[in-house]
Design a protein around this motif. Structure first.
Motif, short mmCIF file in Angstrom:
data_model
loop_
_atom_site.label_atom_id
_atom_site.label_comp_id
_atom_site.label_asym_id
_atom_site.label_seq_id
_atom_site.Cartn_x
_atom_site.Cartn_y
_atom_site.Cartn_z
N ASP A 163 89.27 42.53 141.62
CA ASP A 163 90.48 43.10 141.05
C ASP A 163 90.68 42.61 139.61
O ASP A 163 90.01 41.66 139.16
N GLY A 164 91.63 43.25 138.93
CA GLY A 164 91.97 42.81 137.59
C GLY A 164 91.68 43.85 136.52
O GLY A 164 91.30 44.99 136.81
N LEU A 165 91.84 43.46 135.27
CA LEU A 165 91.65 44.36 134.14
C LEU A 165 90.17 44.63 133.90
O LEU A 165 89.36 43.71 133.83
N LYS A 166 89.83 45.92 133.77
CA LYS A 166 88.47 46.35 133.47
C LYS A 166 88.48 47.11 132.14
O LYS A 166 89.41 47.89 131.88
N THR A 167 87.50 46.89 131.30
CA THR A 167 87.46 47.54 129.99
C THR A 167 86.07 48.09 129.70
O THR A 167 85.06 47.52 130.10
N VAL A 168 86.05 49.20 128.96
CA VAL A 168 84.80 49.83 128.53
C VAL A 168 84.99 50.37 127.12
O VAL A 168 86.00 51.02 126.83
N TYR A 169 84.05 50.10 126.25
CA TYR A 169 84.03 50.76 124.95
C TYR A 169 82.60 50.84 124.43
O TYR A 169 81.71 50.09 124.86
N VAL A 170 82.37 51.77 123.52
CA VAL A 170 81.07 51.90 122.84
C VAL A 170 81.13 51.06 121.58
O VAL A 170 82.02 51.25 120.73
N HIS A 171 80.22 50.12 121.43
CA HIS A 171 80.28 49.25 120.28
C HIS A 171 79.73 49.94 119.02
O HIS A 171 79.05 50.96 119.09
N ALA A 172 80.06 49.41 117.87
CA ALA A 172 79.60 49.96 116.61
C ALA A 172 78.08 49.82 116.47
O ALA A 172 77.47 48.92 117.06
N ASP A 173 77.48 50.73 115.71
CA ASP A 173 76.04 50.70 115.45
C ASP A 173 75.24 50.85 116.73
O ASP A 173 74.16 50.29 116.87
N ALA A 174 75.76 51.62 117.68
CA ALA A 174 75.12 51.76 118.99
C ALA A 174 74.25 52.99 119.10
O ALA A 174 73.32 53.02 119.90
N PHE A 175 74.56 54.03 118.33
CA PHE A 175 73.77 55.27 118.43
C PHE A 175 73.80 55.99 117.09
O PHE A 175 74.55 55.62 116.18
N SER A 176 72.98 57.01 116.95
CA SER A 176 72.89 57.75 115.69
C SER A 176 72.90 59.25 115.95
O SER A 176 72.61 59.71 117.07
N ASP A 177 73.25 60.02 114.93
CA ASP A 177 73.16 61.47 115.04
C ASP A 177 71.74 61.92 114.68
O ASP A 177 70.86 61.09 114.43
N LEU A 178 71.51 63.23 114.67
CA LEU A 178 70.16 63.75 114.44
C LEU A 178 69.66 63.49 113.02
O LEU A 178 68.45 63.56 112.76
N ALA A 179 70.58 63.19 112.11
CA ALA A 179 70.19 62.89 110.73
C ALA A 179 69.92 61.41 110.51
O ALA A 179 69.50 61.01 109.43
N GLY A 180 70.18 60.59 111.54
CA GLY A 180 69.93 59.16 111.43
C GLY A 180 71.14 58.34 111.05
O GLY A 180 71.03 57.13 110.84
N ASN A 181 72.32 58.97 110.95
CA ASN A 181 73.54 58.22 110.64
C ASN A 181 74.02 57.46 111.88
O ASN A 181 74.17 58.05 112.95
N LYS A 182 74.28 56.17 111.74
CA LYS A 182 74.79 55.36 112.83
C LYS A 182 76.31 55.48 112.94
O LYS A 182 77.00 55.75 111.94
N ASN A 183 76.83 55.29 114.17
CA ASN A 183 78.28 55.20 114.31
C ASN A 183 78.74 53.87 113.72
O ASN A 183 78.34 52.80 114.17
N LEU A 184 79.56 53.93 112.69
CA LEU A 184 79.97 52.72 111.98
C LEU A 184 81.12 52.01 112.68
O LEU A 184 81.33 50.82 112.46
N GLU A 185 81.86 52.74 113.50
CA GLU A 185 83.01 52.15 114.17
C GLU A 185 82.85 52.23 115.69
O GLU A 185 82.22 53.15 116.21
#
Length: 207
Positions: A163-185
């Motif tokens: 039990d308790g608080l559960k959290t999920v998020y996608v961290h920065a610099d985790a994936f890129s688009d087709l042009a190679g740009n990374k997610n900065l945030e």
């Protein structure tokens, strides 16, 4: 190969004719969204050039116009097919939400949590697996995941560890688009309070 995505503002290309030509110049090329930086002749059948994208993102194209040069027998060249690509310098983003339209921070006794990850652009390296390459997770175990045909949404199912608080998020610099740009945030953090403990009651004499 024409039709790709790129975040590079400078593109170098090579023109290869099927036979020796004369009269081919930089101005014989039709450009869309580009400016000529350099143009030179490599040999009698090949030329090289580099082009700078203007500030606008979007479709860029290069086309050799017809009848701008000739072979040694005086035959005019045919126009080429357009060489195209998408110029993209925008970093992708991702939003984490409940697949059951529940607000972040809700509490329940559910045995599983199903989340949807929606990216702003198609990605080839947004991978949900046991290694958690793109996610930061607290108090949960990934048990299943799937991908949509659109390439923009991903669904993952988690089971709580106690039990308790559960959290999920996608961290920065985790994936890129087709042009190679990374997610900065990083994405938003989705929270869930898992509570499987039944309430108890105690009766005592009052007064």
């Amino acid at each position: 190969i024409s039709g790709f995505n790129s975040n590079q503002d400078l593109m170098a290309v090579t023109y290869k004719f099927s036979e020796s030509v004369v009269g081919f110049e930089a101005d014989d090329v039709l450009l869309s969204g580009l400016e000529t930086v350099s143009f030179s002749k490599l040999n009698k059948t090949a030329f090289t050039a580099s082009y700078q994208s203007n500030e606008e993102e979007g479709l860029k194209s290069i086309t050799v116009l017809g009848a701008v040069c000739t072979d040694l027998a005086g035959n005019d060249n045919d126009n080429s097919e357009s060489f195209e690509w998408i110029y993209d310098t925008t970093s992708p983003t991702v939003v984490v939400s409940s697949s059951q339209d529940k607000e972040s921070g809700f509490a329940s006794s559910d045995t599983q949590l199903s989340l949807v990850f929606t990216t702003s652009e198609i990605s080839n390296d947004f991978v949900l697996d046991g290694l958690m390459n793109v996610l930061t997770v607290q108090g949960l175990v990934l048990v299943d995941h799937s991908y949509s045909t659109s390439g923009l949404t991903y669904t993952a199912t988690f089971e709580p560890i106690g039990d308790g608080l559960k959290t999920v998020y996608v961290h920065a610099d985790a994936f890129s688009d087709l042009a190679g740009n990374k997610n900065l945030e990083a994405s938003n953090t989705f929270e869930w309070n898992s509570d499987t403990t039944a309430p108890s009651v105690h009766i005592s004499i009052s007064g």
